[in-house]
Design an enzyme around this catalytic site. Structure first.
Site, PDB file in Angstrom:
ATOM      1  N   GLY A 122       0.822  -1.201   0.000  1.00 28.74           N
ATOM      2  CA  GLY A 122       0.000   0.000   0.000  1.00 28.74           C
ATOM      3  C   GLY A 122       0.856   1.251   0.000  1.00 28.74           C
ATOM      4  O   GLY A 122       1.954   1.295  -0.579  1.00 28.74           O
ATOM      5  N   SER A 123       0.368   2.274   0.686  1.00 27.93           N
ATOM      6  CA  SER A 123       1.004   3.596   0.603  1.00 27.93           C
ATOM      7  C   SER A 123       2.398   3.660   1.216  1.00 27.93           C
ATOM      8  O   SER A 123       3.115   4.639   1.004  1.00 27.93           O
ATOM      9  CB  SER A 123       0.104   4.638   1.275  1.00 27.93           C
TER      10      SER A 123
END
Length: 680
Positions: free
Chosen positions: A415-416
Site C-alpha cells: 500500500g502507501s
C-alpha cells in the site's frame, strides 16, 4: 622283472612327493589351518570357520549358534572394514612330531558405531585325530571374538544423547532452550478402585480424551508397576495432577520456548521425526523416535543444533555388569546460536499484535540487526513438548485465522508505504519536482478515456499538492501520476535496485518480493503499483529494509539475524539506492507526515520525539467498485535516534479506521522503547 618294476615305481613316487610337497604331514600344517581360518573370518564366512573347530568346541556350540553369535555382534556394533591378519614365525611353521598344541597371534581391526576397534590375541590349535586322520584344529572359545569375553558375556552398545543446542537472543535470553520439567504419567496398578474415573479426571485436566490415555496404556511393554508417561506439564501446575490416584511424575529434559506464542513462528518447534524425514536424513545419524526441527529456526538451523550422540561398546557379564570398554565416542552438544533478536521487543510487538491478524519486522537500521519478527495469530510451541496436544492442536488447525501460518514470511501489497520508494525514484530520475504543486481536483482521477471506467481514488481532497502534502495526506493520485511520469521501464529498473524480486539475505525462508506477476503490463498497472497496489507484494522485513535507506544516506542496510553473520558491524545490502539528498528530504517529509495534525500518520505522533513514518492502506478486492478488505501498514523510525525501525501490517482494518488502526500500536511500541532508553 616284477621286482625291478617295483623299485622303479617306488622311486617315481618318492620323486613326485619331493617335487610337489604333497605329503599328508605338509598338507596339515597348523599354520595353513590358521591362515585359512583367518581368511574365512575376514570374509565373515562363519560356516567355513566352524569346520576348522575342534570336536570339543563343536560340542559346546552348534554351527547355527556360532554363526549367529558373530553375525549379531557385528551387526549390533555396526562393524565394517574388518581385517584379520596373522603372521607365523618360520621357526613355528613346522612343529615337531611330539608337538600337539600350538598358539599363533592374530590382529583384528574394524570400524564400529563407536569408532575403531583393534586388538591382538592368540588362537590355540590342537592336533586332533578324526577318523584315523591327524588334523590341526582351532580350540575356539569366546575370547577369540574379543579377548575380554568369557562364556556368558554379552557385547552391548550403549547410547548417550547429545544435547540439542540452544537459541538465545542478543541479551542471552532463551528463545529455544533445554529445560527440566515434570513428566506426569500413570502407574496402572495404582489407579485405585475407580480407574476409569481417575483417567477421566486426568484427561479433563490435560484437555485430552480418555482414548488418548488408553492408547498409551495399551503399549506392549506396559505393566502394572511401571510408570507410563502421558504428558509434560509446567512445574507450578504439577500438584493437582498428583492428587489423582495412580498419577506420578518423573523429571524430563524437554525443549522449552520461554517467549511462547510471541516468538513461535520465529523459533518454530521440534517434534518426533517422521518416516519421510527419516528417509531424507538417513545418513545424518537420526533414528526412529528422535526429535527434529519441524519449522522456524529449529528447522533452519537443524544441522547446527542437533547434538551428536555418544556411543560405548562394552562387554558385560551375565549379571549385566560392565567388564570392558571396546570403543567409545563421547556425546557432543549441538551449537549454541545467538540471534540479533531482542526478546523483550519481540514480546512487546506481539502484545500489540496478538488480538489481530498481521505481521511486523523491527530492525536497527544503522547496524542491520533484526530485532523482532512477529506473526499473529500465533500458537504456543511448548504444547508440542507436552506429549499430547489433543483438542488444542485441532482447534489451531481448524482456526480460520490460521495461527500456524507465518505471516512475516509472506508477501503482501505494501500500500502507501511504497509511496516513499516511488517518490525516491521520481526524485533521483528527475521526473519529480518536490516543490511543484500539482493541480488535482476531486477524489478520483483517470489518465484518459482509454482507462474506461477505471480510476484512481484518494481520501483527502487537497489541491494543489506538492510532494510533502502527498506524503502527509497519502495521496494515491499524486503517486500514480508520478509513476506514469517515470515510465514503465525506468520504474521497473529502479525498483530492482531496492532488492525487489530478490531473496532477502537472512538464513530464514522468506517470500521474495515482487513488482508484478509477469512484469508491469500497462499504464493502469503502473499507476496502481506507484502507490503500492497492483501485483506488488513484499514482506514486512523487506519494507523495513527499504526504509533503512532514509537513515543511511540512501544505502539499504544488510540484515543480520545471528551473531555469526557479524551482528553489530554495519554493512550495506544495496548501496546508493537513492541519493543522500533524496534520503534527507524524504526523512524530513515523513517526520511531518506524522507530526501534522490530520495527516495519515498522526496516530503515531509522540510529543518530543521525531517519529518519521508512512502509513499504507492496501485494498484487497476483485474489482474496482466491489467490496473487499484492507490491510493497514505503518513503517517508521525515530529520526533523532534511529536505532529502531518498525514495519507493521494488520489485516482487515477497513471497518476499523484503515491504517489509522495500526498507528497507535506502533506508537505504543516506540513509547515503550523510548521509556526504556530514558530509564537506561
Amino acid at each position: 622283472m616284477k621286482k625291478g618294476l617295483l623299485y622303479l615305481t617306488g622311486a617315481v613316487v618318492v620323486l613326485f612327493v619331493l617335487l610337489t610337497g604333497c605329503d599328508k604331514e605338509e598338507a596339515e600344517k597348523p599354520s595353513d589351518v590358521f591362515q585359512a581360518y583367518l581368511t574365512d573370518w575376514q570374509q565373515q564366512n562363519f560356516a567355513g570357520m566352524y569346520t576348522k573347530l575342534t570336536p570339543a568346541a563343536k560340542t559346546a556350540i552348534t554351527e547355527t549358534d556360532f554363526a549367529e553369535r558373530y553375525s549379531k555382534i557385528y551387526e549390533g556394533i555396526s562393524a565394517s572394514q574388518l581385517t584379520v591378519t596373522g603372521a607365523v614365525p618360520p621357526e613355528e611353521d613346522k612343529p615337531g612330531e611330539e608337538v600337539t598344541e600350538i598358539s599363533y597371534t592374530y590382529n583384528v581391526k574394524m570400524e564400529t558405531a563407536a569408532g575403531p576397534v583393534t586388538f591382538s590375541h592368540a588362537a590355540k590349535l590342537l592336533k586332533s585325530v578324526i577318523d584315523k586322520e591327524t588334523k590341526w584344529l582351532i580350540a575356539w572359545e569366546p575370547s577369540l571374538i574379543f579377548p575380554q569375553m568369557e562364556e556368558g558375556d554379552k557385547v552391548r552398545v550403549l547410547t548417550s544423547e547429545g544435547q540439542r543446542g540452544e537459541i538465545y537472543d542478543r541479551s542471552e535470553n532463551g528463545l529455544a532452550v533445554n529445560a527440566e520439567l515434570p513428566q506426569i504419567g500413570i502407574v496402572p496398578g495404582k489407579l485405585g478402585d475407580n480407574p476409569e474415573g481417575a483417567k477421566a479426571s486426568l484427561a479433563e485436566k490435560l484437555d485430552i480424551t480418555v482414548d488418548d490415555i488408553n492408547k498409551k496404556l495399551s503399549a506392549a511393554w506396559v505393566k502394572d508397576n511401571l510408570f507410563v508417561p502421558i504428558a509434560v506439564v509446567p512445574q507450578e501446575s504439577l500438584q493437582p495432577y498428583l492428587d489423582i490416584p495412580g498419577v506420578d511424575y518423573q523429571k524430563k529434559t524437554v525443549r522449552a520456548y520461554p517467549y511462547g506464542a510471541a516468538a513461535a513462528h520465529l523459533t518454530g518447534y521440534i517434534a518426533e521425526i517422521s518416516a519421510e524425514q527419516l528417509e531424507q536424513n538417513k545418513d545424518q545419524g537420526y533414528k526412529t523416535g528422535d526429535l527434529i526441527g519441524k519449522s522456524g529456526l529449529e528447522q533452519v538451523f537443524e544441522k547446527r543444533l542437533k547434538g551428536k550422540d555418544g556411543k560405548r561398546i562394552i562387554i558385560a557379564d551375565e549379571a549385566g555388569k560392565e567388564k570392558a570398554v571396546l570403543a567409545q565416542i563421547e556425546a557432543a552438544a549441538g551449537e549454541t546460536i545467538r540471534l540479533t533478536i531482542d526478546g523483550e521487543l519481540q514480546q512487546t510487538v506481539y502484545d500489540e499484535l496478538k488480538s489481530d491478524t498481521g505481521s511486523a519486522a523491527a530492525i536497527d537500521p544503522q547496524t542491520g540487526d533484526v530485532l523482532a519478527l512477529v506473526s499473529s495469530p500465533s500458537y504456543d510451541p511448548n504444547a508440542f513438548q507436552r506429549g499430547i496436544l489433543g483438542k488444542q492442536y485441532q482447534q489451531w488447525n481448524d482456526d480460520p485465522d490460521k495461527p500456524f501460518l507465518n505471516r512475516f514470511a509472506q508477501g503482501y501489497a505494501p500500500g502507501s508505504a511504497f509511496k516513499v520508494i516511488t517518490a525516491a525514484i521520481g526524485l533521483d530520475t528527475k521526473k519529480l519536482d518536490p516543490a511543484e504543486k500539482k493541480n488535482i481536483s476531486g477524489l478520483t482521477w483517470s489518465a484518459d478515456s482509454s482507462w474506461g471506467n477505471y480510476y484512481v481514488k484518494r481520501v483527502h481532497d487537497v489541491n494543489p499538492v506538492n510532494l510533502q502534502d502527498a506524503l502527509v495526506y497519502s495521496d494515491n493520485i499524486y503517486f500514480a501520476q508520478t509513476a506514469l511520469g517515470i515510465g514503465r521501464d525506468a520504474f521497473t529498473e529502479e525498483t530492482a535496485k531496492y532488492g525487489v524480486g530478490e531473496a532477502i539475505p537472512v538464513p530464514y525462508p522468506l517470500k521474495k518480493s515482487q513488482l508484478a506477476n509477469d512484469g508491469i503490463q500497462n499504464d493502469i498497472q503502473l499507476a496502481d503499483t506507484g502507490y503500492g497496489q497492483g501485483e506488488l507484494t513484499m514482506t514486512s522485513l523487506q519494507v523495513a529494509l527499504m526504509f533503512s535507506a532514509l537513515v543511511n544516506d540512501g544505502n539499504m542496510i544488510y540484515p543480520l539475524l545471528s551473531e555469526d553473520d557479524g551482528a553489530g558491524s554495519a554493512k550495506y545490502w544495496k548501496e546508493h539506492v537513492m541519493s543522500p539528498e533524496t534520503a534527507a528530504l524524504l526523512k524530513s517529509d515523513l517526520v511531518k507526515a506524522v507530526s501534522t495534525a490530520g495527516g495519515a500518520g498522526h496516530g503515531a505522533y509522540i510529543p518530543g520525539a521525531s517519529i518519521a513514518g508512512k502509513t499504507g492502506t492496501a485494498e484487497l478486492k476483485q474489482s474496482k467498485g466491489g467490496e473487499g478488505s484492507e490491510n493497514g501498514w505503518f513503517a517508521g523510525f525515530n529520526a533523532d535516534n534511529p536505532n529502531l525501525l518498525l514495519a507493521m501490517m494488520i489485516e482487515d482494518v477497513k471497518e476499523r479506521g484503515g491504517s489509522g488502526y495500526t498507528t497507535p500500536k506502533v506508537k505504543h511500541i516506540f513509547l515503550k522503547t523510548l521509556q526504556l532508553q530514558n530509564n537506561g
